[in-house]
Design a protein around this motif. Sequence first.
Motif, PDB file in Angstrom:
ATOM      1  N   ASP A  27       0.801  -1.012  -0.082  1.00 35.02           N
ATOM      2  CA  ASP A  27       0.088  -0.007  -0.092  1.00 35.02           C
ATOM      3  C   ASP A  27       0.887   1.095   0.059  1.00 35.02           C
ATOM      4  O   ASP A  27       1.807   1.287   0.335  1.00 35.02           O
ATOM      5  N   ARG A 149     -14.930   0.708  15.002  1.00 33.36           N
ATOM      6  CA  ARG A 149     -14.417  -0.030  13.909  1.00 33.36           C
ATOM      7  C   ARG A 149     -13.810  -1.320  14.394  1.00 33.36           C
ATOM      8  O   ARG A 149     -13.665  -1.632  15.372  1.00 33.36           O
ATOM      9  N   ASP A 199      -5.777   4.099   9.326  1.00 38.32           N
ATOM     10  CA  ASP A 199      -6.478   2.659   8.558  1.00 38.32           C
ATOM     11  C   ASP A 199      -5.353   1.539   8.542  1.00 38.32           C
ATOM     12  O   ASP A 199      -6.136   0.480   8.295  1.00 38.32           O
ATOM     13  N   TRP A 200      -4.363   1.846   8.568  1.00 41.92           N
ATOM     14  CA  TRP A 200      -3.379   0.609   8.488  1.00 41.92           C
ATOM     15  C   TRP A 200      -3.350  -0.366   9.676  1.00 41.92           C
ATOM     16  O   TRP A 200      -3.157   0.291  10.811  1.00 41.92           O
ATOM     17  N   ARG A 278      -4.697  -0.012  -6.142  1.00 38.74           N
ATOM     18  CA  ARG A 278      -4.533   0.831  -4.866  1.00 38.74           C
ATOM     19  C   ARG A 278      -3.331   1.663  -5.029  1.00 38.74           C
ATOM     20  O   ARG A 278      -3.263   2.736  -4.408  1.00 38.74           O
ATOM     21  N   ASP A 312     -10.151  -5.396  -0.166  1.00 38.86           N
ATOM     22  CA  ASP A 312      -9.426  -4.057  -0.158  1.00 38.86           C
ATOM     23  C   ASP A 312     -10.230  -3.053   0.589  1.00 38.86           C
ATOM     24  O   ASP A 312     -11.496  -3.179   0.554  1.00 38.86           O
ATOM     25  N   PRO A 313      -9.439  -1.921   0.967  1.00 38.41           N
ATOM     26  CA  PRO A 313     -10.015  -0.917   1.775  1.00 38.41           C
ATOM     27  C   PRO A 313     -11.050  -0.029   1.063  1.00 38.41           C
ATOM     28  O   PRO A 313     -11.908   0.896   1.635  1.00 38.41           O
TER      29      PRO A 313
END
Length: 343
Positions: A27, A149, A199-200, A278, A312-313
């Motif tokens: 990423d 989350r 986010d990671w 991505r 996949d995000p």
Amino acid sequence: MKGTLVAFDAFRGRQAAARMVDGRLDDLLIEPPDDRIRPGTIYRAKVGRPLKGQGGAILETPEGMLFLRQAKGIGQGETVLVQTNTYAEPGKATPAALKLLLKSRFVIVTPGAEGANIARSIRDEERRVELRELLAGIPMIDGVGLVIRSAAADANDEAIGEDVERTLDLARQILTEPRQGAPEKILEGPDVRELAMRDWPIPDVSDAEEGSFGRHGINEAIEALTDPREPLPGPGEMFVEPTRALTAIDVNTGGDTSPASGLKANLAATNALPRALRLRGLGGQVVVDFAPMPKRDRRQIEQAAVRAFRADPIETSLVGWTPLGHLELQRKRERLPLSECLP
């Protein structure tokens, strides 16, 4: 190296964050040019001219024009709080919405949508009960909801509580901003470091020292992305070529001429496609021209695509097959294309 590495450094003069998984670039986030509005930015904006036939309106901000898709009941000259949600397409106003979302590592706070919810991906019932008990001890804001989350599944409760309270405080500050007044930026969207930290997944190793990209071979991996060719396992390859209207993917079998070569290359390309899009920051319409294969194999390709994009995000949907046998996808424009980030 085995495991996950996250590195922060500059690439061609722009700040960037890279995630390596088992020695391979997985990423990449590169800071956009200064004149591009980041997704997640909140403005007090002035409603400009309506767009008849579209139900939307153009909004005025100190940093350029926004496009509000749903402007029913809002008059020209009014001021509204809006948040950008994607990057603008070339030559167009940046899309924005009246619905605000404040996202942090463990929570999404939703002004205007009450209720406390937990991500469905957290399936352990005991953990869900613990998280609900944690939320019961945190003062909420009237008219504001939240969603815990999936990253909270294995996180420390104290860290989650602090994150929730901090994000609720931010929501409180934004909602107390005057609704009237000159157009103004209320909150800057997250930069690449904030996005990576938010986010990671937590990496095995983090390297934020100058020169980290050079030490871990990341510079070379990014440079390779400027080539449309994407090697696939075996002799196959695909070419990823963005145009103004769409991104075209061409899949070839290479030197493999066996009867099963088409399906083999197409499955490999389908699995590799989320990473390729991505890393290059590509979204919008994506059309895949697969290597020749029997029509009966399409179902297998569809199933592989669903599995590949599920991890996949970035939201991607399968539109279907065109009359010429191309697979069409629609992908959210969450990132700026790599070609627009690199000087």
